[in-house]
Structure formats: structure tokens, C-alpha cells
Design a protein around this motif. Sequence first.
Motif, PDB file in Angstrom:
ATOM      1  N   GLU A   1       0.847  -1.188   0.000  1.00 58.49           N
ATOM      2  CA  GLU A   1       0.000   0.000   0.000  1.00 58.49           C
ATOM      3  C   GLU A   1       0.887   1.243   0.000  1.00 58.49           C
ATOM      4  O   GLU A   1       2.063   1.196   0.367  1.00 58.49           O
ATOM      5  CB  GLU A   1      -0.944   0.016   1.206  1.00 58.49           C
ATOM      6  N   TRP A   2       0.338   2.355  -0.434  1.00 60.70           N
ATOM      7  CA  TRP A   2       1.081   3.606  -0.505  1.00 60.70           C
ATOM      8  C   TRP A   2       0.879   4.416   0.775  1.00 60.70           C
ATOM      9  O   TRP A   2      -0.199   4.370   1.397  1.00 60.70           O
ATOM     10  CB  TRP A   2       0.601   4.438  -1.686  1.00 60.70           C
ATOM     11  N   PRO A   3       1.891   5.206   1.178  1.00 62.39           N
ATOM     12  CA  PRO A   3       1.730   6.098   2.336  1.00 62.39           C
ATOM     13  C   PRO A   3       0.693   7.190   2.068  1.00 62.39           C
ATOM     14  O   PRO A   3       0.365   7.495   0.924  1.00 62.39           O
ATOM     15  CB  PRO A   3       3.128   6.711   2.504  1.00 62.39           C
ATOM     16  N   VAL A   4       0.216   7.780   3.149  1.00 62.67           N
ATOM     17  CA  VAL A   4      -0.751   8.875   3.076  1.00 62.67           C
ATOM     18  C   VAL A   4      -0.022  10.209   3.053  1.00 62.67           C
ATOM     19  O   VAL A   4       0.962  10.407   3.765  1.00 62.67           O
ATOM     20  CB  VAL A   4      -1.711   8.836   4.287  1.00 62.67           C
ATOM     21  N   SER A   5      -0.510  11.118   2.225  1.00 60.86           N
ATOM     22  CA  SER A   5      -0.023  12.495   2.271  1.00 60.86           C
ATOM     23  C   SER A   5      -1.217  13.442   2.179  1.00 60.86           C
ATOM     24  O   SER A   5      -2.320  13.044   1.789  1.00 60.86           O
ATOM     25  CB  SER A   5       0.978  12.786   1.147  1.00 60.86           C
ATOM     26  N   PHE A   6      -0.982  14.682   2.557  1.00 58.01           N
ATOM     27  CA  PHE A   6      -2.032  15.703   2.552  1.00 58.01           C
ATOM     28  C   PHE A   6      -1.579  16.881   1.699  1.00 58.01           C
ATOM     29  O   PHE A   6      -0.389  17.193   1.625  1.00 58.01           O
ATOM     30  CB  PHE A   6      -2.328  16.179   3.978  1.00 58.01           C
TER      31      PHE A   6
ATOM     32  N   PRO B   1       3.146  14.356   4.845  1.00 57.21           N
ATOM     33  CA  PRO B   1       2.467  13.372   5.689  1.00 57.21           C
ATOM     34  C   PRO B   1       1.927  13.987   6.978  1.00 57.21           C
ATOM     35  O   PRO B   1       1.238  13.301   7.745  1.00 57.21           O
ATOM     36  CB  PRO B   1       3.582  12.360   5.995  1.00 57.21           C
ATOM     37  N   ASP B   2       2.226  15.239   7.210  1.00 51.17           N
ATOM     38  CA  ASP B   2       1.840  15.924   8.443  1.00 51.17           C
ATOM     39  C   ASP B   2       0.636  16.820   8.155  1.00 51.17           C
ATOM     40  O   ASP B   2       0.760  17.849   7.488  1.00 51.17           O
ATOM     41  CB  ASP B   2       3.016  16.760   8.953  1.00 51.17           C
ATOM     42  N   ILE B   3      -0.522  16.443   8.661  1.00 47.43           N
ATOM     43  CA  ILE B   3      -1.718  17.222   8.369  1.00 47.43           C
ATOM     44  C   ILE B   3      -1.645  18.628   8.952  1.00 47.43           C
ATOM     45  O   ILE B   3      -2.258  19.563   8.433  1.00 47.43           O
ATOM     46  CB  ILE B   3      -2.987  16.486   8.860  1.00 47.43           C
ATOM     47  N   ASP B   4      -0.887  18.821  10.025  1.00 50.27           N
ATOM     48  CA  ASP B   4      -0.745  20.162  10.591  1.00 50.27           C
ATOM     49  C   ASP B   4      -0.035  21.091   9.618  1.00 50.27           C
ATOM     50  O   ASP B   4      -0.351  22.281   9.521  1.00 50.27           O
ATOM     51  CB  ASP B   4       0.005  20.113  11.922  1.00 50.27           C
ATOM     52  N   ILE B   5       0.966  20.556   8.896  1.00 46.23           N
ATOM     53  CA  ILE B   5       1.646  21.351   7.873  1.00 46.23           C
ATOM     54  C   ILE B   5       0.672  21.691   6.751  1.00 46.23           C
ATOM     55  O   ILE B   5       0.583  22.833   6.296  1.00 46.23           O
ATOM     56  CB  ILE B   5       2.871  20.602   7.314  1.00 46.23           C
ATOM     57  N   ALA B   6      -0.083  20.680   6.298  1.00 46.57           N
ATOM     58  CA  ALA B   6      -1.054  20.924   5.230  1.00 46.57           C
ATOM     59  C   ALA B   6      -2.089  21.955   5.660  1.00 46.57           C
ATOM     60  O   ALA B   6      -2.479  22.823   4.870  1.00 46.57           O
ATOM     61  CB  ALA B   6      -1.741  19.617   4.851  1.00 46.57           C
ATOM     62  N   GLU B   7      -2.526  21.867   6.908  1.00 44.60           N
ATOM     63  CA  GLU B   7      -3.534  22.821   7.386  1.00 44.60           C
ATOM     64  C   GLU B   7      -2.981  24.238   7.375  1.00 44.60           C
ATOM     65  O   GLU B   7      -3.717  25.190   7.105  1.00 44.60           O
ATOM     66  CB  GLU B   7      -4.009  22.447   8.791  1.00 44.60           C
ATOM     67  N   HIS B   8      -1.699  24.383   7.648  1.00 47.11           N
ATOM     68  CA  HIS B   8      -1.084  25.715   7.628  1.00 47.11           C
ATOM     69  C   HIS B   8      -1.270  26.375   6.266  1.00 47.11           C
ATOM     70  O   HIS B   8      -1.502  27.581   6.174  1.00 47.11           O
ATOM     71  CB  HIS B   8       0.402  25.618   7.956  1.00 47.11           C
TER      72      HIS B   8
END
Length: 265
Positions: A153-158, A190-197
Motif C-alpha cells: 500500500e502507498w503512504p498517506v499524504s495531505f 504526511p503531516d496534516i498540521d503542515i497541510a492545514e497551515h
Amino acid sequence: MPDIDRTILLEAISALTGSTVKPFTKRRRSILYDELTTENFLPTVFSPTIYTDPGLPVLMHRLSLKAHSGDSQCDGASALRKELFVDMENFLDPRFDYDFRRRSDSSECTRGGEPYTRPWGWYRFALKVLDKYPDGNTWLGPNGWRSHSSFREWPVSFHGTSIEGAKGIARSNYRAGGGQLYGRGIYSTPDIDIAEHFTMFKKFESKNGRTYKVIMQNRINPAKRVYTDEEDYWLIPVPEGTSAVQEKQIVEVSIRPYGILIKEV
């Protein structure tokens, strides 16, 4: 039906694509239209120049900034937005929607051999991606609540918005810490906090008067992913001069959105 419903979802997709996204109607099916599908969704978000005049995204971005600052001169923005139409039944898969606002836990979790933090605080609308790709569904892993990775399976990214765009970096070059040149491509994390920024460019005010953020949840091909020197920034290279057809092919084998995450601000 959640309080974040499909009307808000369409507004979120419009914010991601920079277009006015509408559901199909019987009348619309009888005439020419530009269709948004799960297959062209990420290329549309990543590279609107494929679908519109090359100067339009820059102009729309400037108008968007004026709109957020209360500049009345941005009234022409709505006239510039391209219309896209989506078949909601073929685009969404409600079986896999999940309300991550209702619970949370701190247990460790992995996807594709990489740490994965579930998007607590967000509501996920699942895209209909099963059996959409010629290599099958292994990239998604098995369905169900699990803490471990599955084979192949592939890793998750945002993807909150174009990270290189949010940094004010030209499409052709991304020069980051230490002078390292990473190149043109799709940046996700992979860090949703970074994506949310980076959702500062993808906030939208709904017709219901509330403001929301929107993020894309993807799976990224570990064989195509490039690590950058900045922690938790992943790149799928898309060389300058790549044609629209080639760009779509690169995206399809490299990074695949499977969910749209929405959160009220």
C-alpha cells in the motif's frame, strides 16, 4: 447526512480547483461540458493552466487576495471562474466517509510503512477510487480500522494548497533551505498540521455564512516520491515543459487523492 453536507463539499471543491463546480443536470448532460472526475481531480488542482488560459491562475490568485482584504475591485473574479461539472454518484463513495471530529486517540498508526496520524477534527468525504486504476486497489490497502500497514500500500499524504505557490515560489523552481533546488512538481506532506497551515489560501466562506478549510487526502507512490531537505515535505517531480497528457500520466501513477477533508474554522 452530516452538518457538513454536499453543498458545502461542492464549495470546497470549487475552492480547491479555482473553478465553479456544479453537479450534473439532465440538461447539462445534453450539451458540451468540462467534467471533473477522480482521475483528473489532482491535475486540475495542481495545474489549472492545463484547463484554462495560462495567465488566469495568477490573475485569479491576485483577485482572491484582494477579496480577502476587502478590495472591492475584485468583483470581476466570479466572471473569470471556469465552470466544471461533476457527476456526484461517480465522484463520491459515501461508504467510506468518516467523521473524524467525533473521536480521537493517540495510538501509533502507519500506512505504507510511514507514520500516519488520522485527520482528527476533520470530516472526510471519500472519493470513488476503487477499481479506477489499471494496477488495482493494492495502493489503498484493505478497508477497516487498523493501525498497521498493508503489503504494497502507498503512504498517506495531505495537500492543503500548492505549497510552492503558498511560499510565493515560481512554478519552474523551488529553492528551499540550504539553497537546495527541488524542482517543479507536486508538494505534499504526511503531516496534516503542515497541510492545514497552507489552507490559508483555501479557506472559503459558505453560503451558510460559515468559514471552512479544505485539504486533499492522498496516497503517494513511494517509488515516485522524492524526499526534500525540509522535514515532512514530499515531492512528485513534474519537469518543466511536460505536456498536459504527460503531466496527467505522471500524476496518475504517482499520487492519488482518495478523500476531501473539511473543517469549520
